[in-house]
Design a protein around this motif. Structure first.
Motif, PDB file in Angstrom:
ATOM      1  N   LYS A 206       0.883  -1.077  -0.100  1.00 36.26           N
ATOM      2  CA  LYS A 206      -0.056   0.002  -0.017  1.00 36.26           C
ATOM      3  C   LYS A 206       0.875   1.305  -0.161  1.00 36.26           C
ATOM      4  O   LYS A 206       0.731   2.203  -0.808  1.00 36.26           O
ATOM      5  CB  LYS A 206      -0.978  -0.029   1.215  1.00 36.26           C
ATOM      6  CG  LYS A 206      -1.993   1.052   1.361  1.00 36.26           C
ATOM      7  CD  LYS A 206      -2.836   0.966   2.514  1.00 36.26           C
ATOM      8  CE  LYS A 206      -3.603   2.350   2.399  1.00 36.26           C
ATOM      9  NZ  LYS A 206      -4.698   2.371   3.635  1.00 36.26           N
ATOM     10  N   MET A 207       1.894   1.168   0.679  1.00 31.37           N
ATOM     11  CA  MET A 207       2.830   2.322   0.907  1.00 31.37           C
ATOM     12  C   MET A 207       3.471   2.514  -0.262  1.00 31.37           C
ATOM     13  O   MET A 207       3.657   3.791  -0.867  1.00 31.37           O
ATOM     14  CB  MET A 207       3.726   2.217   2.059  1.00 31.37           C
ATOM     15  CG  MET A 207       3.466   2.424   3.399  1.00 31.37           C
ATOM     16  SD  MET A 207       4.670   2.402   4.496  1.00 31.37           S
ATOM     17  CE  MET A 207       5.369   0.862   4.359  1.00 31.37           C
ATOM     18  N   HIS A 208       3.936   1.591  -1.145  1.00 35.61           N
ATOM     19  CA  HIS A 208       4.624   1.677  -2.396  1.00 35.61           C
ATOM     20  C   HIS A 208       3.647   2.160  -3.585  1.00 35.61           C
ATOM     21  O   HIS A 208       4.116   2.874  -4.461  1.00 35.61           O
ATOM     22  CB  HIS A 208       4.969   0.229  -2.641  1.00 35.61           C
ATOM     23  CG  HIS A 208       5.927   0.025  -4.007  1.00 35.61           C
ATOM     24  ND1 HIS A 208       7.132   0.737  -4.348  1.00 35.61           N
ATOM     25  CD2 HIS A 208       5.600  -0.383  -5.320  1.00 35.61           C
ATOM     26  CE1 HIS A 208       7.582   0.367  -5.553  1.00 35.61           C
ATOM     27  NE2 HIS A 208       6.493  -0.018  -6.284  1.00 35.61           N
ATOM     28  N   ALA A 209       2.382   1.619  -3.473  1.00 32.99           N
ATOM     29  CA  ALA A 209       1.377   2.219  -4.423  1.00 32.99           C
ATOM     30  C   ALA A 209       1.318   3.573  -4.256  1.00 32.99           C
ATOM     31  O   ALA A 209       1.068   4.266  -5.212  1.00 32.99           O
ATOM     32  CB  ALA A 209       0.265   1.126  -4.252  1.00 32.99           C
ATOM     33  N   GLU A 210       1.020   3.980  -3.072  1.00 33.73           N
ATOM     34  CA  GLU A 210       0.936   5.633  -2.887  1.00 33.73           C
ATOM     35  C   GLU A 210       2.007   6.223  -3.268  1.00 33.73           C
ATOM     36  O   GLU A 210       1.861   7.403  -3.802  1.00 33.73           O
ATOM     37  CB  GLU A 210       0.704   5.651  -1.252  1.00 33.73           C
ATOM     38  CG  GLU A 210      -0.731   5.165  -0.740  1.00 33.73           C
ATOM     39  CD  GLU A 210      -1.062   5.392   0.740  1.00 33.73           C
ATOM     40  OE1 GLU A 210       0.131   5.433   1.358  1.00 33.73           O
ATOM     41  OE2 GLU A 210      -1.884   4.971   1.125  1.00 33.73           O
ATOM     42  N   PHE A 211       3.149   6.129  -2.926  1.00 36.31           N
ATOM     43  CA  PHE A 211       4.290   6.450  -3.604  1.00 36.31           C
ATOM     44  C   PHE A 211       4.449   6.640  -4.878  1.00 36.31           C
ATOM     45  O   PHE A 211       4.990   7.744  -5.581  1.00 36.31           O
ATOM     46  CB  PHE A 211       5.578   5.713  -3.038  1.00 36.31           C
ATOM     47  CG  PHE A 211       7.127   6.188  -3.630  1.00 36.31           C
ATOM     48  CD1 PHE A 211       7.533   7.457  -3.095  1.00 36.31           C
ATOM     49  CD2 PHE A 211       7.690   5.499  -4.538  1.00 36.31           C
ATOM     50  CE1 PHE A 211       8.681   7.924  -3.747  1.00 36.31           C
ATOM     51  CE2 PHE A 211       8.766   6.038  -5.008  1.00 36.31           C
ATOM     52  CZ  PHE A 211       9.455   7.333  -4.473  1.00 36.31           C
ATOM     53  N   MET A 212       4.117   5.331  -5.694  1.00 39.04           N
ATOM     54  CA  MET A 212       4.367   5.364  -7.209  1.00 39.04           C
ATOM     55  C   MET A 212       3.231   6.312  -7.820  1.00 39.04           C
ATOM     56  O   MET A 212       3.462   6.921  -8.744  1.00 39.04           O
ATOM     57  CB  MET A 212       4.148   3.967  -7.539  1.00 39.04           C
ATOM     58  CG  MET A 212       5.108   2.916  -7.216  1.00 39.04           C
ATOM     59  SD  MET A 212       7.090   3.621  -8.058  1.00 39.04           S
ATOM     60  CE  MET A 212       6.630   3.476  -9.735  1.00 39.04           C
ATOM     61  N   SER A 213       1.935   6.396  -7.257  1.00 38.00           N
ATOM     62  CA  SER A 213       1.020   7.108  -7.745  1.00 38.00           C
ATOM     63  C   SER A 213       1.174   8.664  -7.504  1.00 38.00           C
ATOM     64  O   SER A 213       1.037   9.386  -8.662  1.00 38.00           O
ATOM     65  CB  SER A 213      -0.355   7.046  -6.633  1.00 38.00           C
ATOM     66  OG  SER A 213      -1.312   7.864  -7.144  1.00 38.00           O
ATOM     67  N   ARG A 214       2.049   8.894  -6.464  1.00 36.81           N
ATOM     68  CA  ARG A 214       2.501  10.291  -6.297  1.00 36.81           C
ATOM     69  C   ARG A 214       3.444  10.816  -7.316  1.00 36.81           C
ATOM     70  O   ARG A 214       3.347  11.695  -7.838  1.00 36.81           O
ATOM     71  CB  ARG A 214       3.314  10.326  -4.762  1.00 36.81           C
ATOM     72  CG  ARG A 214       3.444  11.961  -4.482  1.00 36.81           C
ATOM     73  CD  ARG A 214       3.529  12.232  -2.879  1.00 36.81           C
ATOM     74  NE  ARG A 214       4.861  11.498  -2.471  1.00 36.81           N
ATOM     75  CZ  ARG A 214       4.813  10.350  -1.572  1.00 36.81           C
ATOM     76  NH1 ARG A 214       3.513   9.861  -1.338  1.00 36.81           N
ATOM     77  NH2 ARG A 214       5.844  10.076  -1.105  1.00 36.81           N
TER      78      ARG A 214
END
Length: 211
Positions: A164-172
């Protein structure tokens, strides 16, 4: 079929072929490359490489970015189609992967893992011939939090938190407009560590029978 769905299908098609994914990964890492450049790393015939490049150009996954005359021949340089990749978000790919049939999913996993292994081997070879200045730069990268070397065994719950943290970072970062300063390569793998006991037992039996 809308454009985004078409682009997702095109990317997954190319990601699921290990040689195509290797071409994509090398160009992302090194910038524009020729077939000659690629052939020094990818162990396949030049005719096969030329055919793959032709197919990838047709798909629109890569583009011919420039030509250069060398002695009596012309070298063509190939780059990633930035607009195609930018049109597909990580979350779009994740959702598409979850509905793949088993064989397509198997091919994607094999392609991703074998390409990751090859890319890490290339990095290891570069480090093996690194100069003192190179090694000093690597230390500065570590000290500046610009290089990551990490291994961990996680529960499913913690793996989900990390994902979830990785997905949020990539989205940003995908929403950032300026990608011109990107000079680091990120390859992330989170994989189940429990072996297939049935396959393991069959391998052991086979070894015993063959001994």
């Amino acid at each position: 079929m809308d454009e985004i769905t078409r682009n997702i299908d095109l990317l997954l098609k190319n990601f699921s072929n290990r040689t195509r994914l290797m071409i994509i990964s090398l160009i992302i890492k090194n910038g524009p490359m020729t077939v000659t450049d690629l052939s020094k790393v990818i162990k396949t015939s030049r005719s096969n490489l030329y055919q793959l490049i032709k197919d990838m150009l047709s798909d629109g996954v890569i583009v011919q970015s420039k030509t250069e005359v060398k002695k009596n021949y012309v070298e063509k340089y190939y780059s990633i189609n930035e607009s195609l990749f930018a049109s597909v978000k990580s979350e779009d790919l994740r959702k598409a992967i979850t509905i793949m049939d088993d064989e397509s999913f198997r091919n994607l996993l094999i392609s991703f893992l074998t390409t990751a292994s090859a890319m890490m081997s290339i990095a290891a070879e570069q480090i093996s011939i690194a100069t003192e200045d190179d090694m000093r730069n690597y230390r500065e990268e570590i000290n500046g939090d610009h290089m990551i070397m990490s291994f961990a065994s996680l529960s499913k719950e913690n793996m989900a938190k990390y994902s979830k943290m990785h997905a949020e970072f990539m989205s940003r970062i995908e929403n950032e407009n300026d990608h011109s300063l990107e000079d680091h390569f990120l390859y992330v793998i989170g994989f189940p560590s429990i072996p297939n006991k049935g396959s393991l037992n069959r391998n052991v039996t086979h070894q015993q029978n063959g001994s």
